[in-house]
Design a protein around this motif. Structure first.
Motif, PDB file in Angstrom:
ATOM      1  N   GLU A 264      15.381  -8.835  -5.268  1.00  0.00           N
ATOM      2  CA  GLU A 264      15.310 -10.291  -5.215  1.00  0.00           C
ATOM      3  C   GLU A 264      16.702 -10.883  -5.437  1.00  0.00           C
ATOM      4  N   GLU A 265      17.462 -10.262  -6.337  1.00  0.00           N
ATOM      5  CA  GLU A 265      18.837 -10.707  -6.574  1.00  0.00           C
ATOM      6  C   GLU A 265      19.698 -10.496  -5.331  1.00  0.00           C
ATOM      7  N   LEU A 266      19.469  -9.400  -4.630  1.00  0.00           N
ATOM      8  CA  LEU A 266      20.223  -9.138  -3.400  1.00  0.00           C
ATOM      9  C   LEU A 266      19.991 -10.260  -2.394  1.00  0.00           C
ATOM     10  N   VAL A 267      18.740 -10.673  -2.231  1.00  0.00           N
ATOM     11  CA  VAL A 267      18.429 -11.763  -1.302  1.00  0.00           C
ATOM     12  C   VAL A 267      19.106 -13.061  -1.747  1.00  0.00           C
ATOM     13  N   SER A 268      19.077 -13.329  -3.040  1.00  0.00           N
ATOM     14  CA  SER A 268      19.735 -14.539  -3.555  1.00  0.00           C
ATOM     15  C   SER A 268      21.224 -14.514  -3.269  1.00  0.00           C
ATOM     16  N   LEU A 269      21.826 -13.350  -3.411  1.00  0.00           N
ATOM     17  CA  LEU A 269      23.256 -13.203  -3.148  1.00  0.00           C
ATOM     18  C   LEU A 269      23.562 -13.477  -1.680  1.00  0.00           C
ATOM     19  N   VAL A 270      22.757 -12.944  -0.788  1.00  0.00           N
ATOM     20  CA  VAL A 270      22.961 -13.170   0.645  1.00  0.00           C
ATOM     21  C   VAL A 270      22.823 -14.652   0.972  1.00  0.00           C
ATOM     22  N   LEU A 271      21.775 -15.280   0.462  1.00  0.00           N
ATOM     23  CA  LEU A 271      21.531 -16.694   0.759  1.00  0.00           C
ATOM     24  C   LEU A 271      22.665 -17.576   0.236  1.00  0.00           C
ATOM     25  N   LYS A 272      23.122 -17.306  -0.962  1.00  0.00           N
ATOM     26  CA  LYS A 272      24.207 -18.099  -1.543  1.00  0.00           C
ATOM     27  C   LYS A 272      25.492 -17.931  -0.753  1.00  0.00           C
ATOM     28  N   ASP A 273      25.759 -16.698  -0.346  1.00  0.00           N
ATOM     29  CA  ASP A 273      27.001 -16.397   0.358  1.00  0.00           C
ATOM     30  C   ASP A 273      27.009 -16.957   1.779  1.00  0.00           C
ATOM     31  N   LEU A 274      25.831 -17.125   2.347  1.00  0.00           N
ATOM     32  CA  LEU A 274      25.756 -17.538   3.751  1.00  0.00           C
ATOM     33  C   LEU A 274      25.488 -19.026   3.948  1.00  0.00           C
ATOM     34  N   GLN A 275      25.494 -19.784   2.892  1.00  0.00           N
ATOM     35  CA  GLN A 275      25.218 -21.213   3.024  1.00  0.00           C
ATOM     36  C   GLN A 275      26.166 -21.890   4.015  1.00  0.00           C
ATOM     37  N   SER A 276      27.408 -21.401   4.047  1.00  0.00           N
ATOM     38  CA  SER A 276      28.388 -22.005   4.953  1.00  0.00           C
ATOM     39  C   SER A 276      28.056 -21.759   6.423  1.00  0.00           C
ATOM     40  N   LEU A 277      27.192 -20.747   6.679  1.00  0.00           N
ATOM     41  CA  LEU A 277      26.842 -20.413   8.065  1.00  0.00           C
ATOM     42  C   LEU A 277      25.558 -21.089   8.521  1.00  0.00           C
ATOM     43  N   TRP A 278      24.828 -21.724   7.594  1.00  0.00           N
ATOM     44  CA  TRP A 278      23.516 -22.256   7.938  1.00  0.00           C
ATOM     45  C   TRP A 278      23.584 -23.377   8.976  1.00  0.00           C
TER      46      TRP A 278
ATOM     47  N   ARG B 202       0.844  -1.187   0.000  1.00  0.00           N
ATOM     48  CA  ARG B 202       0.000   0.000   0.000  1.00  0.00           C
ATOM     49  C   ARG B 202       0.886   1.246   0.000  1.00  0.00           C
ATOM     50  N   PRO B 203       0.391   2.315  -0.616  1.00  0.00           N
ATOM     51  CA  PRO B 203       1.177   3.549  -0.656  1.00  0.00           C
ATOM     52  C   PRO B 203       1.269   4.172   0.727  1.00  0.00           C
ATOM     53  N   PRO B 204       2.387   4.871   0.999  1.00  0.00           N
ATOM     54  CA  PRO B 204       3.487   5.184   0.087  1.00  0.00           C
ATOM     55  C   PRO B 204       4.688   4.254   0.255  1.00  0.00           C
ATOM     56  N   VAL B 205       4.492   3.095   0.877  1.00  0.00           N
ATOM     57  CA  VAL B 205       5.616   2.205   1.180  1.00  0.00           C
ATOM     58  C   VAL B 205       6.271   1.737  -0.111  1.00  0.00           C
ATOM     59  N   PHE B 206       7.591   1.799  -0.137  1.00  0.00           N
ATOM     60  CA  PHE B 206       8.381   1.472  -1.315  1.00  0.00           C
ATOM     61  C   PHE B 206       8.055   0.078  -1.854  1.00  0.00           C
ATOM     62  N   ILE B 207       7.887  -0.021  -3.165  1.00  0.00           N
ATOM     63  CA  ILE B 207       7.591  -1.286  -3.831  1.00  0.00           C
ATOM     64  C   ILE B 207       8.899  -1.995  -4.170  1.00  0.00           C
ATOM     65  N   PRO B 208       9.117  -3.218  -3.692  1.00  0.00           N
ATOM     66  CA  PRO B 208      10.379  -3.919  -3.987  1.00  0.00           C
ATOM     67  C   PRO B 208      10.520  -4.232  -5.465  1.00  0.00           C
ATOM     68  N   ARG B 209      11.763  -4.079  -5.975  1.00  0.00           N
ATOM     69  CA  ARG B 209      12.057  -4.314  -7.379  1.00  0.00           C
ATOM     70  C   ARG B 209      12.782  -5.646  -7.570  1.00  0.00           C
ATOM     71  N   PRO B 210      12.854  -6.112  -8.831  1.00  0.00           N
ATOM     72  CA  PRO B 210      13.536  -7.386  -9.111  1.00  0.00           C
ATOM     73  C   PRO B 210      14.990  -7.422  -8.658  1.00  0.00           C
ATOM     74  N   GLU B 211      15.677  -6.272  -8.712  1.00  0.00           N
ATOM     75  CA  GLU B 211      17.075  -6.249  -8.273  1.00  0.00           C
ATOM     76  C   GLU B 211      17.212  -6.691  -6.822  1.00  0.00           C
TER      77      GLU B 211
ATOM     78  N   ASN C 226      23.522  -6.304 -15.905  1.00  0.00           N
ATOM     79  CA  ASN C 226      24.988  -6.211 -15.962  1.00  0.00           C
ATOM     80  C   ASN C 226      25.515  -4.871 -15.468  1.00  0.00           C
ATOM     81  N   ARG C 227      24.779  -4.253 -14.556  1.00  0.00           N
ATOM     82  CA  ARG C 227      25.251  -3.018 -13.921  1.00  0.00           C
ATOM     83  C   ARG C 227      25.689  -3.316 -12.496  1.00  0.00           C
ATOM     84  N   LEU C 228      26.795  -2.693 -12.083  1.00  0.00           N
ATOM     85  CA  LEU C 228      27.236  -2.860 -10.701  1.00  0.00           C
ATOM     86  C   LEU C 228      26.109  -2.438  -9.771  1.00  0.00           C
ATOM     87  N   ARG C 229      25.712  -3.318  -8.853  1.00  0.00           N
ATOM     88  CA  ARG C 229      24.538  -3.026  -8.047  1.00  0.00           C
ATOM     89  C   ARG C 229      24.684  -3.417  -6.580  1.00  0.00           C
ATOM     90  N   PHE C 230      25.549  -4.389  -6.288  1.00  0.00           N
ATOM     91  CA  PHE C 230      25.628  -4.912  -4.935  1.00  0.00           C
ATOM     92  C   PHE C 230      27.055  -4.859  -4.387  1.00  0.00           C
TER      93      PHE C 230
END
Length: 341
Positions: free
Chosen positions: A147-161, A136-145, A330-334
């Motif tokens: 989702e990639e950030l979450v994937s990066l965190v999950l992949k990087d932290l597998q060793s800590l699970w 609902r407005p005005p809360v920021f709407i999450p973008r596809p990028e 292919n843009r630097l993002r994270f």
């Protein structure tokens, strides 16, 4: 007047003319669209199939400069039918007529979209990875990028699970998308989320409750730009910090789509003159919030990674810059950083 900002009466007049044409051509049966009490109302006793409704509203959105006209119609009408998209419907279902109740709901929601309200706010929900979140407005709407950030965190932290417990902090939680997605994927994770917006805090809490994660998530209404000591006391220590902070350069705000500028919280987007006002504060606080060798993951503007790397190396913030990653365009993002042990 801009197409997307046309008055209700002007929009109604255009649709009324269009419906007369569609009726004469046998596309839709019965009378034209009515304007009732300032709202766009469907023609009474009108027989409209799912496919016809999509066509009608796609043309209407296109005529009035609404972005992603076909997708907008698809998402809204699918939502009314209890689906995510119309592609999930059998072909024969597209030929079925809408019930009176469905037709009225389609017209009401599509009328909101005609004001340039983002689809996510119109249907009041959106999918993020494996979760459906309330919006609902005005809360920021999450973008596809993000989702990639979450994937990066999950992949990087597998060793800590394998640890019996993990704790993460999300700075600027918005709808709670990042925290809730991480909680969904990592059963032993406990999370803390904060935002300077009360609307965001309330929406994160609502989403956490709906999804059954409220017992593993602490949510705080805090502004890290002002509530520095309270943030440290309330949120530390954590193994991970993750954030999609406001990172747009102030000068770039004017170039955003009108629907973003009109409906989304500017404070969740505008990162100051160089887009790094909040990012600098997160970098400053990170050594006080993280455990030794704890990591931080940031979603930023493509111009930021080299600046963040230089800032960390020059000012010795107690952090080590581990690297940068590109998004799907292919843009630097994270950026990934780690607290020095």
């Amino acid at each position: 007047m801009m197409a997307g900002l046309m008055s209700v009466s002007s929009r109604s007049a255009w649709i009324q003319r269009s419906f007369k044409g569609w009726i004469r051509g046998g596309i839709i049966q019965q009378q034209a669209l009515l304007c009732v009490g300032g709202a766009l109302a469907p023609p009474g006793d009108c027989i409209v199939t799912v496919e016809q409704a999509v066509s009608v509203w796609t043309q209407c959105f296109q005529q009035h400069g609404i972005s992603e006209a076909l997708l907008s119609s698809d998402y809204i009408i699918a939502h009314v039918l209890g689906k995510k998209t119309l592609q999930s419907l059998e072909r024969r279902r597209l030929q079925e007529k809408l019930s009176d109740k469905q037709r009225e709901e389609v017209w009401a929601l599509c009328s909101k979209r005609l004001t340039s309200m983002p689809v996510q706010y119109v249907i009041e929900e959106w999918d993020f990875r494996d979760l459906t979140l309330k919006m609902r407005p005005p809360v920021f709407i999450p973008r596809p990028e993000t989702e990639e950030l979450v994937s990066l965190v999950l992949k990087d932290l597998q060793s800590l699970w394998r640890r019996s417990s993990l704790r993460c902090l999300e700075v600027g939680c918005g709808s709670g998308a990042i925290s809730l997605s991480l909680l969904h994927s990592v059963p032993q994770l406990q999370a803390v989320a904060l935002d300077q917006s009360q609307e965001a805090v309330s929406l994160t809490k609502e989403n956490a409750e709906r999804l059954g994660f409220l017992d593993r998530l602490d949510i705080y209404h805090l502004d890290i730009m002002k509530d520095t000591d309270l943030t440290v006391r309330s949120c530390s220590p954590v193994d991970v910090i993750v954030s999609n902070p406001p990172y747009l350069f102030s000068d770039d705000m004017e170039s955003l789509q009108s629907e973003i500028l009109r409906f989304e919280d500017h404070s969740a987007l505008d990162g100051g003159l160089d887009g790094m006002s909040v990012i600098r504060q997160i970098l400053t606080l990170a050594p006080r919030l993280l455990k030794d060798e704890g990591r931080m993951y940031l979603e930023v503007d493509p111009r930021h990674p080299p600046r963040i790397k230089s800032l960390v190396e020059e000012r010795m913030l107690g952090l080590q810059y581990l690297g940068s990653h590109c998004d799907f365009t292919n843009r630097l993002r994270f950026c990934i950083l780690q607290k020095r042990g």
